[in-house]
Scaffold this motif. Sequence first.
Motif, PDB file in Angstrom:
ATOM      1  N   GLU A  99       1.072  15.490 -24.388  1.00 29.72           N
ATOM      2  CA  GLU A  99       1.181  14.104 -24.854  1.00 29.72           C
ATOM      3  C   GLU A  99       1.603  13.187 -23.705  1.00 29.72           C
ATOM      4  N   HIS A 100       2.590  13.627 -22.952  1.00 36.03           N
ATOM      5  CA  HIS A 100       3.074  12.805 -21.838  1.00 36.03           C
ATOM      6  C   HIS A 100       2.032  12.735 -20.709  1.00 36.03           C
ATOM      7  N   ALA A 101       1.255  13.813 -20.560  1.00 35.23           N
ATOM      8  CA  ALA A 101       0.234  13.834 -19.511  1.00 35.23           C
ATOM      9  C   ALA A 101      -0.815  12.744 -19.736  1.00 35.23           C
ATOM     10  N   VAL A 102      -1.109  12.462 -21.024  1.00 33.85           N
ATOM     11  CA  VAL A 102      -2.080  11.392 -21.329  1.00 33.85           C
ATOM     12  C   VAL A 102      -1.543  10.048 -20.845  1.00 33.85           C
ATOM     13  N   GLU A 103      -0.280   9.816 -21.119  1.00 31.43           N
ATOM     14  CA  GLU A 103       0.353   8.565 -20.672  1.00 31.43           C
ATOM     15  C   GLU A 103       0.359   8.476 -19.143  1.00 31.43           C
ATOM     16  N   LEU A 104       0.687   9.595 -18.503  1.00 26.28           N
ATOM     17  CA  LEU A 104       0.698   9.611 -17.041  1.00 26.28           C
ATOM     18  C   LEU A 104      -0.706   9.417 -16.474  1.00 26.28           C
ATOM     19  N   GLY A 105      -1.716   9.945 -17.182  1.00 23.52           N
ATOM     20  CA  GLY A 105      -3.094   9.767 -16.739  1.00 23.52           C
ATOM     21  C   GLY A 105      -3.495   8.300 -16.735  1.00 23.52           C
ATOM     22  N   ARG A 106      -3.086   7.576 -17.798  1.00 26.09           N
ATOM     23  CA  ARG A 106      -3.372   6.133 -17.845  1.00 26.09           C
ATOM     24  C   ARG A 106      -2.682   5.412 -16.684  1.00 26.09           C
ATOM     25  N   ARG A 107      -1.426   5.811 -16.437  1.00 29.27           N
ATOM     26  CA  ARG A 107      -0.697   5.183 -15.322  1.00 29.27           C
ATOM     27  C   ARG A 107      -1.394   5.467 -13.998  1.00 29.27           C
ATOM     28  N   ALA A 167      -9.875  -3.172  -0.971  1.00 28.65           N
ATOM     29  CA  ALA A 167     -11.010  -4.094  -0.890  1.00 28.65           C
ATOM     30  C   ALA A 167     -10.569  -5.452  -0.350  1.00 28.65           C
ATOM     31  N   THR A 168      -9.382  -5.895  -0.785  1.00 32.16           N
ATOM     32  CA  THR A 168      -8.862  -7.179  -0.296  1.00 32.16           C
ATOM     33  C   THR A 168      -8.579  -7.111   1.201  1.00 32.16           C
ATOM     34  N   ARG A 169      -7.978  -6.012   1.639  1.00 31.55           N
ATOM     35  CA  ARG A 169      -7.680  -5.853   3.063  1.00 31.55           C
ATOM     36  C   ARG A 169      -8.955  -5.799   3.883  1.00 31.55           C
ATOM     37  N   THR A 170      -9.986  -5.125   3.360  1.00 30.17           N
ATOM     38  CA  THR A 170     -11.264  -5.070   4.068  1.00 30.17           C
ATOM     39  C   THR A 170     -11.866  -6.459   4.198  1.00 30.17           C
ATOM     40  N   ALA A 171     -11.791  -7.242   3.118  1.00 25.20           N
ATOM     41  CA  ALA A 171     -12.315  -8.613   3.157  1.00 25.20           C
ATOM     42  C   ALA A 171     -11.521  -9.470   4.144  1.00 25.20           C
ATOM     43  N   ASP A 172     -10.203  -9.286   4.161  1.00 25.08           N
ATOM     44  CA  ASP A 172      -9.366 -10.036   5.102  1.00 25.08           C
ATOM     45  C   ASP A 172      -9.724  -9.696   6.550  1.00 25.08           C
ATOM     46  N   ILE A 173      -9.904  -8.404   6.830  1.00 28.13           N
ATOM     47  CA  ILE A 173     -10.242  -7.980   8.186  1.00 28.13           C
ATOM     48  C   ILE A 173     -11.593  -8.542   8.600  1.00 28.13           C
ATOM     49  N   ALA A 174     -12.558  -8.544   7.664  1.00 30.39           N
ATOM     50  CA  ALA A 174     -13.877  -9.114   7.967  1.00 30.39           C
ATOM     51  C   ALA A 174     -13.765 -10.599   8.275  1.00 30.39           C
ATOM     52  N   ALA A 175     -12.934 -11.315   7.502  1.00 23.08           N
ATOM     53  CA  ALA A 175     -12.754 -12.753   7.741  1.00 23.08           C
ATOM     54  C   ALA A 175     -12.087 -12.992   9.087  1.00 23.08           C
ATOM     55  N   LEU A 207      -4.526   3.827  -9.222  1.00 24.63           N
ATOM     56  CA  LEU A 207      -5.700   3.995  -8.349  1.00 24.63           C
ATOM     57  C   LEU A 207      -6.541   2.733  -8.314  1.00 24.63           C
ATOM     58  N   ASP A 208      -6.684   2.073  -9.462  1.00 25.87           N
ATOM     59  CA  ASP A 208      -7.433   0.804  -9.493  1.00 25.87           C
ATOM     60  C   ASP A 208      -6.761  -0.250  -8.621  1.00 25.87           C
ATOM     61  N   ARG A 209      -5.434  -0.297  -8.714  1.00 25.86           N
ATOM     62  CA  ARG A 209      -4.698  -1.284  -7.912  1.00 25.86           C
ATOM     63  C   ARG A 209      -4.825  -0.981  -6.423  1.00 25.86           C
ATOM     64  N   ARG A 210      -4.768   0.332  -6.066  1.00 25.57           N
ATOM     65  CA  ARG A 210      -4.904   0.676  -4.653  1.00 25.57           C
ATOM     66  C   ARG A 210      -6.307   0.355  -4.148  1.00 25.57           C
ATOM     67  N   ASN A 211      -7.332   0.615  -4.941  1.00 26.26           N
ATOM     68  CA  ASN A 211      -8.694   0.297  -4.535  1.00 26.26           C
ATOM     69  C   ASN A 211      -8.888  -1.209  -4.381  1.00 26.26           C
ATOM     70  N   ALA A 255       0.837  -1.205   0.000  1.00 27.94           N
ATOM     71  CA  ALA A 255       0.000   0.000   0.000  1.00 27.94           C
ATOM     72  C   ALA A 255       0.868   1.250   0.000  1.00 27.94           C
ATOM     73  N   ASP A 256       1.948   1.241   0.792  1.00 27.56           N
ATOM     74  CA  ASP A 256       2.835   2.406   0.850  1.00 27.56           C
ATOM     75  C   ASP A 256       3.497   2.649  -0.507  1.00 27.56           C
ATOM     76  N   GLU A 257       3.887   1.571  -1.184  1.00 28.98           N
ATOM     77  CA  GLU A 257       4.524   1.704  -2.497  1.00 28.98           C
ATOM     78  C   GLU A 257       3.553   2.302  -3.509  1.00 28.98           C
ATOM     79  N   LEU A 258       2.298   1.855  -3.473  1.00 35.24           N
ATOM     80  CA  LEU A 258       1.295   2.408  -4.380  1.00 35.24           C
ATOM     81  C   LEU A 258       1.044   3.884  -4.092  1.00 35.24           C
TER      82      LEU A 258
END
Length: 312
Positions: free
Chosen positions: A22-30, A43-51, A35-39, A2-5
């Motif tokens: 042009e470079h901003a578009v590439e950075l936007g995709r990154r 979600a995985t951590r929340t599921a783990d805590i619930a379990a 953000l998807d990976r962090r979310n 999480a800290d690395e993300l």
Amino acid sequence: MADELDRAISDTLAEMRTATSEHAVELGRRLVDLLDRRNALAATRTADIAAIAEGIDRAVHALDDAASSAELMRRACERAAELCSADKVVLSRFDGDRIIPVAAFSADPDTTPALPAGFGLPAGSPEARALETNTVTVGSQIPAELRETLGANGFTIVPVVVDGTAAALVHVGTPLDGSRRHALAVFAEVLGGCFERVGLESRRDRQDVLLRESAQRWSSDTEFDTVTARGSADLTQAGAEHDDAARRLLDPLTEREADVVRLILTGASNSTIAAELVITVDTVKSHVKRILRKLGATNRAELIAKYQSSTR
């Protein structure tokens, strides 16, 4: 992870401030990908805590239903293994400065784990650190006596506090991360409370029976002829009178001190009392000192004599 993300997201945002279109578009995709990976990670951590929370709830119910210390120790090993996703667990008690394994669990249905031999508490060991800090501790150098039972891939330990004193250790045969280490700490706290409950319920009943039998035996030694003449009804009344006298003697004591006295009156040694009450020998010695002071006795023999005198 999480800290690395978070760092990567922060760096990407900083880079976008000065990037070309042009470079901003590439950075936007990154950035979207990060953000998807962090979310997803959140979600995985929340599921783990619930379990884990559900696991703690199941463990609490299993421990609360235990009717004896032996059953409680067996269930404790099983539930600790489930809670921590571990294959092997060992529960030990203290005898002075020695660790004595008393229960073990293996997830292998074809294996019945043998209890390891007792061993000393090495200075600077993970066990010593766990006791000094009263916290969950992760170690890599497993004591030689536990290697066959726990394996050699690292371990986690937590002290179990009973009556304000660390009375046992739980060894889990795997290193735990932050959330599961916290879960193990909660589990150990619940387990300590269950040991106190089982001790107060089951041992007091057994000790009361022993105490009554001792009172009746002393009574029969000094009043055999009288009791024989009175018959069984009077013997019951005499036993009740002895119980009343015993309760008066124990009035100044706390419940735990009364438990210790009941065992002293049956001739139990300090180590036997420690094992029965799941406390350390040093704690027993402290209880005995306070008991003798409260009851005005200089030693165990005088204490027993006072009891015999009060029940005649």
